[in-house]
Design an enzyme around this catalytic site. Structure first.
Site, PDB file in Angstrom:
ATOM      1  N   TYR A 124       0.822  -1.218   0.000  1.00  0.00           N
ATOM      2  CA  TYR A 124       0.000   0.000   0.000  1.00  0.00           C
ATOM      3  C   TYR A 124       0.853   1.263   0.000  1.00  0.00           C
ATOM      4  O   TYR A 124       0.333   2.363   0.144  1.00  0.00           O
ATOM      5  CB  TYR A 124      -0.922   0.023   1.220  1.00  0.00           C
ATOM      6  CG  TYR A 124      -2.097  -0.912   1.144  1.00  0.00           C
ATOM      7  CD1 TYR A 124      -1.998  -2.136   0.499  1.00  0.00           C
ATOM      8  CD2 TYR A 124      -3.310  -0.579   1.723  1.00  0.00           C
ATOM      9  CE1 TYR A 124      -3.067  -3.000   0.440  1.00  0.00           C
ATOM     10  CE2 TYR A 124      -4.386  -1.435   1.672  1.00  0.00           C
ATOM     11  CZ  TYR A 124      -4.270  -2.646   1.030  1.00  0.00           C
ATOM     12  OH  TYR A 124      -5.333  -3.498   0.979  1.00  0.00           O
ATOM     13  N   LYS A 191       4.317 -13.813   6.320  1.00  0.00           N
ATOM     14  CA  LYS A 191       4.450 -14.902   5.345  1.00  0.00           C
ATOM     15  C   LYS A 191       5.952 -15.015   5.047  1.00  0.00           C
ATOM     16  O   LYS A 191       6.392 -15.005   3.892  1.00  0.00           O
ATOM     17  CB  LYS A 191       3.620 -14.542   4.092  1.00  0.00           C
ATOM     18  CG  LYS A 191       3.502 -15.624   3.078  1.00  0.00           C
ATOM     19  CD  LYS A 191       2.478 -16.690   3.409  1.00  0.00           C
ATOM     20  CE  LYS A 191       2.521 -17.805   2.402  1.00  0.00           C
ATOM     21  NZ  LYS A 191       1.775 -18.999   2.787  1.00  0.00           N
ATOM     22  N   ASP A 225      -1.880 -17.307   6.284  1.00  0.00           N
ATOM     23  CA  ASP A 225      -2.931 -18.222   5.801  1.00  0.00           C
ATOM     24  C   ASP A 225      -3.400 -19.139   6.923  1.00  0.00           C
ATOM     25  O   ASP A 225      -4.600 -19.410   7.079  1.00  0.00           O
ATOM     26  CB  ASP A 225      -2.476 -19.016   4.563  1.00  0.00           C
ATOM     27  CG  ASP A 225      -1.019 -19.423   4.576  1.00  0.00           C
ATOM     28  OD1 ASP A 225      -0.256 -18.848   5.371  1.00  0.00           O
ATOM     29  OD2 ASP A 225      -0.629 -20.308   3.802  1.00  0.00           O
ATOM     30  N   ASP A 249      -5.311  -5.354   6.342  1.00  0.00           N
ATOM     31  CA  ASP A 249      -6.560  -4.898   5.734  1.00  0.00           C
ATOM     32  C   ASP A 249      -7.529  -6.074   5.606  1.00  0.00           C
ATOM     33  O   ASP A 249      -8.705  -5.995   5.977  1.00  0.00           O
ATOM     34  CB  ASP A 249      -6.226  -4.309   4.351  1.00  0.00           C
ATOM     35  CG  ASP A 249      -7.374  -3.503   3.781  1.00  0.00           C
ATOM     36  OD1 ASP A 249      -8.375  -3.302   4.490  1.00  0.00           O
ATOM     37  OD2 ASP A 249      -7.274  -3.071   2.616  1.00  0.00           O
TER      38      ASP A 249
END
Ligand code: NAD
Length: 366
Positions: A124, A191, A225, A249
Site C-alpha cells: 500500500y 508470510k 494463511d 486490511d
C-alpha cells in the site's frame, strides 16, 4: 473539559454515521468543539480538491479527528483519500478491535482481539508501475539484471517495501498498548516462509523488539494463511495481532465478519501525536442518504477516541449502551436483524437515538 477536534463527515453513508456518533457523544456530556472539514467527493465538488490542505491543517492543529468513510475516486489523482490522510499524517498504526457481542447470528462468543495493521508500507506504499510504461520497462530491466528470477516484460509492478524502522515502531506501540491495557499476548502475522526478506525483516524485528518486554507478555508468530483458518476455528485463541498493511486490511474485514459484520467494526489510525478515528467500513454508496446503515462502527470509533483522550469511564458507558441495544436486537438496523428485509429494522438515526437514551439513563444514575 472541552476538546478541540476535527470532524470529517466524508461521503456516501459518512454524514449519517458521523451524525449518529455525535448524538451519542452529546448524550454522554463530553464537550467537543468540532472543526468540520471536507474530504473526498464533497470536497471535490466544493473546492475542486479531494483532500484540501485546510483539512489536513485542521487535523494537524487539533491532533484528533473523527472521520466518516470516503469513496475512493476512480482515476482522480489519489489512489485513496483515506490512505493519503494516513500517509500525510504518518498515522502508522491502524487499530481495529474485534470484540464479539452476544448475537444469534454470530457463531463464536467471547472474541476479544485487537488487530494492529502497519499503515504506511507494504504493497500500500503506492510505489506502482503500469504495464508497458517507460519507467516500468527500466525497473524491470534493472531488476532482471540483478535477479536470477526474471520478471516478464509485459508486467505491471507493485513494490512491497518493509523497513526495520517502520516495523519497530508498530511493534513498540503494540507491546506498550498490551502493557497499558492488560493484554497478555502479542502475535506477529507474516508470510516469512515465502517472502524471506520483507516479511522476514518484519518477523525478525518483532522478536528483537519483544526482548525489551520479555517475561511480561507472551509473544508468538503465525503465518497469515494459517491465521485465517485459525480465526474461523478458534478466534478466542488470539489477543493482539500485528500485521503488515495488506494482510492487516484483509484480516480486519475477516474480524468484522466474525463479530457480525462491518456495521460493528470500529477503527483508529494512530501516529506519534495525531489520531484519526473512523469505522472499518467504506462509504457504501448504494445506501447513501437512506438512513439505513448501522451506526455502531462509527459510534465505537468515537469510543476509541474517548479512550485515547483518557475518558475511559465515558467510553465504558458508551460501550455498555451500544452492547445493550445491539444485543436486545429490537431498535437495530437491518444488518442486525435475522433477515435483511425485516420490516422492524430502524433507521440509522433511530438506532443512535436509542443508544443515546441508554447513555443518558446511565449518566443520570451515576
Ligand atoms: P463498503 O464497506 O462501503 O460496503 C460494503 C458493504 O458492506 C455494503 O454494501 C453494506 O452491505 C455493508 N456495510 C458497510 N458499512 C455498513 C454499515 N455501517 N452498516 C451496515 N452494512 C454496512 O465497501 P465497498 O462497497 O467495497 O466500498 C465503497 C467505497 O468506500 C469504495 O470507494 C472504497 O474504496 C471506500 N472505502 C473507504 C474506506 C474509508 O473511508 N476508510 C474504507 C473502505 C472502503
Amino acid at each position: 473539559m472541552s476538546y478541540k477536534a476535527t470532524l470529517i463527515p466524508g461521503d456516501g453513508i459518512g454524514p449519517e454515521v458521523t451524525e449518529a456518533a455525535l448524538i451519542c457523544l452529546d448524550a454522554l456530556g463530553v464537550d467537543f468543539e468540532w472543526d468540520k472539514k471536507s474530504a473526498g467527493k464533497n470536497a471535490l465538488e466544493k473546492y475542486g480538491n479531494l483532500l484540501p490542505q485546510d483539512t489536513i491543517d485542521s487535523i494537524r492543529k487539533n491532533k484528533i479527528a473523527l472521520k466518516g468513510p470516503i469513496t475512493t475516486p476512480v482515476g482522480k489523482g489519489f489512489r485513496s483519500v483515506n490512505v493519503a490522510i494516513r500517509h500525510m499524517l504518518d498515522l502508522y498504526v491502524c487499530l481495529r478491535p474485534v470484540k464479539s457481542f452476544s448475537l444469534p447470528k454470530v457463531f463464536h462468543k467471547n472474541i476479544d482481539i485487537v488487530v494492529m495493521r502497519e499503515n504506511t508500507e507494504d504493497l500500500y506504499a503506492g510505489v506502482e508501475f503500469p504495464p508497458n510504461g517507460i519507467d516500468t520497462n527500466k525497473v524491470i530491466e534493472t531488476i532482471n539484471s540483478f535477479s536470477e528470477k526474471k520478471i516478464a516484460s509485459d508486467s505491471a509492478l507493485s513494490i512491497k517495501p518493509i523497513s526495520e524502522s517502520a516495523s519497530k515502531r508498530i511493534f513498540e506501540f503494540a507491546f506498550s498498548y498490551a502493557q497499558k491495557n492488560n493484554r497478555k499476548k502479542v502475535t506477529c502475522v507474516h508470510k516469512a516462509n515465502i517472502m524471506k526478506y520483507t516479511d522476514g525483516l518484519f518477523l525478525k524485528t518483532f522478536y528483537e523488539t519483544a526482548k525489551k518486554f520479555e517475561g511480561k507478555i507472551t509473544v508468538k508468530d503465525v503465518i497469515v494463511d494459517n491465521l485465517a483458518m485459525q480465526l474461523i476455528m478458534r478466534p478466542q485463541h488470539f489477543d493482539i495481532l500485528v500485521l503488515p498493511n495488506l494482510y492487516g486490511d484483509i484480516i480486519s474485514d475477516l474480524g468484522a465478519g466474525l463479530i457480525g459484520g462491518l456495521g460493528l467494526a470500529a477503527g483508529a489510525n494512530i501516529g506519534d501525536d495525531i489520531a484519526v478515528f473512523e469505522p472499518t467500513h467504506g462509504s457504501a454508496p448504494k445506501y447513501a442518504g437512506l438512513s439505513k446503515v448501522n451506526p455502531v462502527a462509527t459510534i465505537l470509533s468515537a469510543s476509541l477516541m474517548l479512550r485515547y483522550l483518557g475518558e475511559a469511564a465515558k467510553a465504558d458507558i458508551l460501550e455498555e449502551a451500544v452492547k445493550e441495544v445491539v444485543e436486545e436486537g429490537i431498535k437495530v438496523t437491518y444488518d442486525l436483524k435475522p433477515r435483511r428485509d425485516d420490516p422492524t429494522a430502524v433507521s440509522t438515526r433511530e438506532m443512535a437515538e436509542t443508544i443515546a437514551s441508554k447513555i443518558k439513563e446511565r449518566v443520570n444514575n451515576k
